[in-house]
Each structure stands twice: as C-alpha cells, then as structure tokens.
Design an enzyme around this catalytic site. Structure first.
Site, PDB file in Angstrom:
ATOM      1  N   LYS A 161       3.883 -15.258   2.895  1.00 47.10           N
ATOM      2  CA  LYS A 161       4.315 -15.881   1.599  1.00 47.10           C
ATOM      3  C   LYS A 161       6.131 -16.579   1.282  1.00 47.10           C
ATOM      4  O   LYS A 161       6.546 -15.848   0.043  1.00 47.10           O
ATOM      5  CB  LYS A 161       3.677 -15.616   0.555  1.00 47.10           C
ATOM      6  N   TYR A 178       0.621  -1.572  -0.029  1.00 47.26           N
ATOM      7  CA  TYR A 178      -0.086  -0.076   0.081  1.00 47.26           C
ATOM      8  C   TYR A 178       0.999   1.122   0.291  1.00 47.26           C
ATOM      9  O   TYR A 178       0.510   2.029  -0.754  1.00 47.26           O
ATOM     10  CB  TYR A 178      -0.673  -0.233   1.297  1.00 47.26           C
ATOM     11  N   ASP A 216      -6.083  -7.287   3.867  1.00 49.70           N
ATOM     12  CA  ASP A 216      -6.486  -6.286   3.596  1.00 49.70           C
ATOM     13  C   ASP A 216      -8.094  -7.674   3.019  1.00 49.70           C
ATOM     14  O   ASP A 216      -8.745  -7.897   3.312  1.00 49.70           O
ATOM     15  CB  ASP A 216      -6.566  -5.768   2.199  1.00 49.70           C
ATOM     16  N   ASP A 224      -2.385 -17.880   0.464  1.00 47.15           N
ATOM     17  CA  ASP A 224      -3.344 -18.863  -0.227  1.00 47.15           C
ATOM     18  C   ASP A 224      -3.421 -20.246   0.734  1.00 47.15           C
ATOM     19  O   ASP A 224      -4.654 -20.458   1.229  1.00 47.15           O
ATOM     20  CB  ASP A 224      -2.237 -19.307  -1.081  1.00 47.15           C
ATOM     21  N   ASP A 236     -11.495  -9.303   4.554  1.00 47.61           N
ATOM     22  CA  ASP A 236     -13.276  -9.622   4.137  1.00 47.61           C
ATOM     23  C   ASP A 236     -13.134 -10.876   3.722  1.00 47.61           C
ATOM     24  O   ASP A 236     -14.755 -11.610   4.004  1.00 47.61           O
ATOM     25  CB  ASP A 236     -13.263  -8.550   2.754  1.00 47.61           C
TER      26      ASP A 236
HETATM   27  C1  IPM Z   1     -10.366  -1.946   4.130  1.00 54.87           C
HETATM   28  C2  IPM Z   1     -10.160  -0.883   3.067  1.00 54.87           C
HETATM   29  C3  IPM Z   1      -9.510  -0.167   2.796  1.00 54.87           C
HETATM   30  C4  IPM Z   1      -8.339  -0.536   2.257  1.00 54.87           C
HETATM   31  C5  IPM Z   1     -10.056   0.614   1.162  1.00 54.87           C
HETATM   32  C6  IPM Z   1     -10.811   1.454   0.954  1.00 54.87           C
HETATM   33  C7  IPM Z   1      -8.538   1.600   0.772  1.00 54.87           C
HETATM   34  O1  IPM Z   1     -10.836  -2.057   1.497  1.00 54.87           O
HETATM   35  O2  IPM Z   1     -10.150  -0.886   5.459  1.00 54.87           O
HETATM   36  O3  IPM Z   1     -10.444  -2.515   4.746  1.00 54.87           O
HETATM   37  O4  IPM Z   1      -8.099  -1.242   1.635  1.00 54.87           O
HETATM   38  O5  IPM Z   1      -7.218  -0.531   3.531  1.00 54.87           O
HETATM   39 MG    MG Z   2     -10.904  -3.700   2.523  1.00 54.88          MG
END
Ligand code: IPM
Ligand code: MG
Length: 354
Positions: A190, A141, A246, A222, A250
């Site tokens: 990784k 990032y 990240d 993975d 999710d």
């Molecule tokens: C999160 C989001 C952010 C990230 C985006 C919106 C930049 O996906 O907080 O997980 O990738 O950190």
């Molecule tokens: Mg995210």
C-alpha cells in the site's frame, strides 16, 4: 530418527490432525522412511491443562524436532482471557516467532474436479496455481500495542514496523520461489499510503537486480483483492506483508472451493511449521464434519520441504486428487450428485489411495 511434533490444538484441530498423521505414517511405511512422533499441548487445550497457551515444554520440543504439524488454536471459551493468554496471540504468534518462521507459503491450487465447487465461475478458477508468500513475523502483528484511557474512552495503538533485513529476507525467498515456478513475482503493498510499504517496494526494486530471470511487478493491496476475484490466473507468486497476507490468503482460499482445502508451510528457521490456513471452527468441532484435506496437504508440504521427499509428497497429493475425483466430499465442498463423508471417512479414503 527425525522427530515430528504434533500439536492438535483446539476445536477441529483434534479431528483433522490424526488423519494427517495416519497419512504420514502410511507413506513412510510404503517408502520405508522412519519418523518419530511426539504430541504436545498448544492453545486453549494447553491453557486449560498448564495455565499457559504455549508451555515452555512445547517450545523446547518444537525447537528440538525436525518439523511441526499444527491443527488450529482458539475458541470462544478462551476469548475473554487477558490477550497474552489467548491462544492466537499467546501461542500461535510466539511459536512462529520462536522458531524464526518469517515466511508463510500458502499455495492456492484448484483441483480440477473442484472447479465448480468455488463460488466463482469455473472458467475463472479452473487450473489456478498461485503461491502466496506471506511475511509472518513482522508488521502489525508484532509491532508495539497500546491501550490508554483518555477522555472517558481509550486511545488504542497497533504499530506496523519493518526493518530492511526483515523485508530483504522474505523478498529473497520470494524471488527464489518465483524463479523455480513461472518466473513472475507480484509484490503487494500500500505504497500510496504507508511508509512501511514504500520501503518494502524500494527493497524489492533494488533486489530485483539480483534475479534477472524473475519479472517483478507491484500492486496495491486493495486492487489485489479485486484482481484475485476478477482474474486470479494472472498471478504466479505473490508476496506481501503479514496482515495483508492474512487477509488475501483467506480470500484466495475461497477460489479453491473452501478454506478447508488450503495447506501452509511456515519456513525460514531451523524447524518448519505446517498447518492448514483455516482456524479451529468451534461451531463444527467434535461433530466429524471438518475437512481434513488442508491438514493432509500440509503433511505433504512437510515431506517435500522439511524432508526433501518429493515422491512421498506427490503420493499424498495424488491420493487427495483421486478421492475428490471419485466423488467424495466433506460438507464444505459438497456438490450435488457427490457423496458426503465425515472427517474420519475422508481420512480413510485418502489412506486407501496411497
Ligand atoms: C492464520 C490465522 C492466524 C493469523 C490467527 C489464528 C492468529 O488467521 O494463520 O492465517 O492471523 O495468522
Ligand atoms: Mg488467517
């Protein structure tokens, strides 16, 4: 009086933040705490009004506060701006960096009544309680980026950089968190491919000596993605670099039934930032459809971590559990035989149970 900065941001941010603020206010009143609130601009909303998604005034306010509550940033409307003006790269990432928030805590907990709201079998997710620690101010990032014209096309570069101190500080925090929970720490990397991961692993192995009570293991990212859906209960605390965290968070969010349930705390600096892990969901914005529970649960994390108000935090978490047990659901976690409610009503139902 401690000051809390409120950053609603874009999309559903403006809908999910007010119920969370109302919850903090109600709990404060109940327990006789006093907070001062100030709202500031961030994201596309800030760009539209000031020409920049992260106005200096917002950074100053945040730096001079005790805690920050953020909704979400971003939306189609700002997707074609130069990248440094886009809400994600121009506001959220620099805010995390400016506040020195190198660790993002994402607790993945399944409320018992939601075990069958997940797309996975209830037996796989029931009782799940996992903490993801995501490194937040390094890695892909924040490494150098480039786009150079070459041979009629482009050469594009993102760089994955970590220094030893950047790895060590998040590692120590993860070891400490694991020692306060189940004593198990899974470091995800990784290392079979990436230099950065090999050093990450070396540092974890070396630091583990200082935490004899924590059992450290390693897993490739993975395999970890697969293990999270195969048997998520094997994990206690998981720690990983920014981009892996990240993606995995999710994935893990869906184990709880909906990404609309997951709160987060970004810590490591003087002032911590609390936000739901989901985005601004422009497709449902302004329709009273969004789930405010991730933001309300983020407010609970704020009271616990920034203000050391454990009882108040628990009060909020129990109120959320009670609303769910009473059968109320927003659309994202709706199940047959339950009652569907909107954002506002969900907020009011939580308030009524505090
Ligand atoms: C999160 C989001 C952010 C990230 C985006 C919106 C930049 O996906 O907080 O997980 O990738 O950190
Ligand atoms: Mg995210």
């Amino acid at each position: 009086m401690p000051k809390i900065i409120i950053l609603p941001g874009d999309g559903i941010g403006a809908e999910i933040v007010p119920p969370a603020v109302a919850v903090i206010k109600a709990v404060a009143q109940k327990h006789k705490y006093q907070f001062e609130f100030e709202e500031a601009l961030i994201g596309g909303a800030a760009y539209d009004q000031t020409g920049h998604p992260l106005p200096p005034a917002t950074i100053d306010l945040c730096k001079n506060s005790e805690a920050v509550l953020l909704g979400a940033v971003g939306g189609d409307k700002w997707d074609n701006l130069p990248v440094h003006l886009r809400p994600e790269v121009g506001a959220l990432l620099p805010l995390r960096k400016a506040l020195g928030l190198y660790a993002n805590l994402r607790p993945v907990q399944v409320f018992s009544v939601l075990a069958d709201a997940s797309t996975l079998k209830p037996a796989v997710v029931a009782g799940l309680d996992l903490l993801i620690v995501r490194e937040l101010t390094g890695g892909l990032y924040f490494g150098e980026k480039k786009k150079e014209a070459i041979d009629g096309g482009y050469r594009v570069v993102d760089t994955l950089v970590y220094t030893t101190p950047e790895i060590d500080r998040v590692a120590k925090l993860a070891f400490e968190l694991a020692s306060k929970r189940g004593g198990k720490l899974m470091s995800v990397d990784k290392a079979n491919v990436l230099e950065s991961s090999r050093h990450w692993r070396e540092r974890f192995i070396s630091l583990a000596k200082e935490y004899p009570a924590v059992a450290l293991s390693h897993m490739y990212v993975d395999n970890c993605a697969m293990q999270l859906v195969r048997d998520p209960q094997q994990f206690d605390v998981m720690v990983t670099e920014n981009m892996f965290g990240d993606i995995l968070s999710d994935l893990a969010a869906q184990l709880t039934g909906s990404i609309g349930m997951l709160p987060s705390a970004s810590i490591g600096g003087q002032v911590s930032l609390y936000e739901p892990i989901h985005g601004s969901a422009p497709d449902i914005a302004g329709q009273d459809l969004a789930n405010p529970l991730a933001t309300i649960l983020s407010a609970a994390m704020m009271l616990r971590l920034s203000f050391n108000l454990e009882t108040a935090a628990k009060t909020i978490e129990q109120a959320v559990a009670a609303v769910l047990a009473d059968g109320y659901r927003t659309g994202d976690i709706m199940q047959a035989g339950r009652q569907q409610v909107g954002t506002k009503e969900m907020g009011e139902l939580v308030l009524a149970r505090l």
